[in-house]
Motif scaffolding. Structure first.
Motif, mmCIF file in Angstrom:
data_model
loop_
_atom_site.group_PDB
_atom_site.id
_atom_site.type_symbol
_atom_site.label_atom_id
_atom_site.label_comp_id
_atom_site.label_asym_id
_atom_site.label_seq_id
_atom_site.Cartn_x
_atom_site.Cartn_y
_atom_site.Cartn_z
ATOM 1 N N SER A 173 22.745 19.786 49.356
ATOM 2 C CA SER A 173 24.174 20.228 48.597
ATOM 3 C C SER A 173 24.827 18.603 48.600
ATOM 4 O O SER A 173 24.460 17.638 49.575
ATOM 5 C CB SER A 173 25.185 21.173 49.713
ATOM 6 N N ILE A 174 25.881 18.607 47.837
ATOM 7 C CA ILE A 174 26.494 17.277 47.434
ATOM 8 C C ILE A 174 27.552 17.147 48.527
ATOM 9 O O ILE A 174 28.388 18.020 48.775
ATOM 10 C CB ILE A 174 27.075 17.317 46.121
ATOM 11 N N SER A 175 27.567 16.255 49.360
ATOM 12 C CA SER A 175 28.541 15.882 50.192
ATOM 13 C C SER A 175 29.147 14.684 50.740
ATOM 14 O O SER A 175 29.841 14.405 51.447
ATOM 15 C CB SER A 175 27.784 16.404 51.807
ATOM 16 N N LEU A 176 28.726 13.586 49.647
ATOM 17 C CA LEU A 176 29.324 12.204 49.840
ATOM 18 C C LEU A 176 29.458 11.801 48.419
ATOM 19 O O LEU A 176 29.076 12.099 47.568
ATOM 20 C CB LEU A 176 28.147 11.503 50.329
ATOM 21 N N PHE A 206 22.263 13.229 48.313
ATOM 22 C CA PHE A 206 23.333 14.058 48.626
ATOM 23 C C PHE A 206 24.442 13.469 48.001
ATOM 24 O O PHE A 206 25.601 13.936 48.495
ATOM 25 C CB PHE A 206 23.365 14.597 50.323
ATOM 26 N N SER A 207 24.566 12.224 47.177
ATOM 27 C CA SER A 207 25.876 11.938 47.057
ATOM 28 C C SER A 207 26.069 11.772 45.412
ATOM 29 O O SER A 207 25.244 11.945 44.751
ATOM 30 C CB SER A 207 26.110 10.204 47.405
ATOM 31 N N ILE A 208 27.331 11.481 45.060
ATOM 32 C CA ILE A 208 27.572 11.308 43.747
ATOM 33 C C ILE A 208 28.337 9.817 43.767
ATOM 34 O O ILE A 208 28.844 9.230 44.703
ATOM 35 C CB ILE A 208 28.889 12.055 43.382
ATOM 36 N N GLY A 209 27.451 9.069 42.726
ATOM 37 C CA GLY A 209 28.002 7.561 42.545
ATOM 38 C C GLY A 209 28.926 7.426 41.410
ATOM 39 O O GLY A 209 28.747 7.820 40.305
ATOM 40 N N PRO A 231 35.020 16.337 52.028
ATOM 41 C CA PRO A 231 36.069 15.916 52.780
ATOM 42 C C PRO A 231 36.392 14.447 52.539
ATOM 43 O O PRO A 231 35.599 13.663 52.133
ATOM 44 C CB PRO A 231 35.751 16.145 54.291
ATOM 45 N N ASN A 232 37.705 14.128 52.666
ATOM 46 C CA ASN A 232 38.235 12.727 52.611
ATOM 47 C C ASN A 232 37.276 11.631 53.284
ATOM 48 O O ASN A 232 36.844 10.524 52.796
ATOM 49 C CB ASN A 232 39.446 12.468 53.132
ATOM 50 N N LYS A 233 36.710 12.104 54.392
ATOM 51 C CA LYS A 233 35.829 10.801 55.441
ATOM 52 C C LYS A 233 34.658 10.673 54.516
ATOM 53 O O LYS A 233 34.046 9.721 54.898
ATOM 54 C CB LYS A 233 35.594 11.387 56.654
ATOM 55 N N ASN A 234 34.034 11.561 53.752
ATOM 56 C CA ASN A 234 32.931 11.532 53.066
ATOM 57 C C ASN A 234 33.189 10.681 51.634
ATOM 58 O O ASN A 234 32.308 10.962 50.728
ATOM 59 C CB ASN A 234 32.208 12.894 52.899
ATOM 60 N N HIS A 254 21.425 4.972 42.340
ATOM 61 C CA HIS A 254 22.521 4.120 42.391
ATOM 62 C C HIS A 254 22.807 3.572 43.879
ATOM 63 O O HIS A 254 23.313 2.277 44.171
ATOM 64 C CB HIS A 254 24.018 4.956 42.244
ATOM 65 N N ALA A 255 22.420 4.020 45.022
ATOM 66 C CA ALA A 255 22.577 3.563 46.410
ATOM 67 C C ALA A 255 21.492 2.933 46.922
ATOM 68 O O ALA A 255 21.658 1.983 48.017
ATOM 69 C CB ALA A 255 23.096 4.923 47.359
#
Ligand SMILES: [Zn+2]
Length: 181
Positions: A27-30, A111-114, A147-150, A96-97
């Motif tokens: 899942s997308i979490s970052l 697991f991220s969106i750039g 969450p904000n921390k991610n 991207h990362a």
């Protein structure tokens, strides 16, 4: 602003071939915030579009030779004037990362969106870019329960290789970010 089928309604959509599927059950979490300018320090959005669509001409600028063969993309680009471009739908994996790690999880692209901001380490970002970014972050946090921390910078997940979005990115101006970590 709304998301339909993993694409922001109001974004200018330009399909990038530089993407693939996320690994199963991921899942997308970052959210990873980047900065890019092509060439560095100049704001010619079309060059970034060309980079993400494999149409950059290596002869257009000396700096382009090293990057024109790279297969890269991000989900979103926020231009200097606050326009939002999307290149890859959020449920797909954009490139991207690179080599990266977040909370001991490697390969952050999985697991991220750039999100790229048009900018560079030596320049401040435009207020209108922060406004667009905040609208997008609010939308993505709600849609994908992030969450904000991610919400972090490329520099935080690849500290030995990357400096973006850099020292001039003002984390206090966004509704989230690594300050909360
Ligand atoms: Zn980056």
């Amino acid at each position: 602003m709304n998301i339909s089928d993993h694409i922001i309604d109001d974004a200018r959509y330009i399909a990038s071939p530089n993407h693939d599927s996320r690994p199963e059950k991921t899942s997308i979490s970052l959210i990873i915030i980047h900065a890019i300018s092509m060439p560095v320090g100049e704001y010619v959005t079309e060059n970034i579009v060309k980079l993400f669509t494999n149409e950059l001409n290596p002869d257009d600028h000396p700096d382009f030779k090293a990057v024109s063969d790279l297969k890269v993309s991000s989900h979103l680009l926020i231009t200097r004037s606050g326009d939002v471009l999307q290149f890859v739908p959020f449920h797909k994996r954009a490139w991207h990362a690179g080599i990266s790690v977040f909370e001991e999880q490697e390969n952050c692209n999985d697991f991220s969106i750039g999100i790229e901001l048009e900018g560079c380490d030596d320049d401040i970002f435009e207020e209108i870019q922060y406004e667009a970014l905040n609208s997008i972050l609010n939308l993505l946090k709600k849609e994908y329960l992030i969450p904000n921390k991610n919400i972090v910078g490329h520099q935080h997940v690849a500290p030995e290789r990357k400096t973006d979005p850099g020292p001039n990115f003002d984390w206090s101006k966004i509704n989230a970010g690594h300050l909360d970590r």
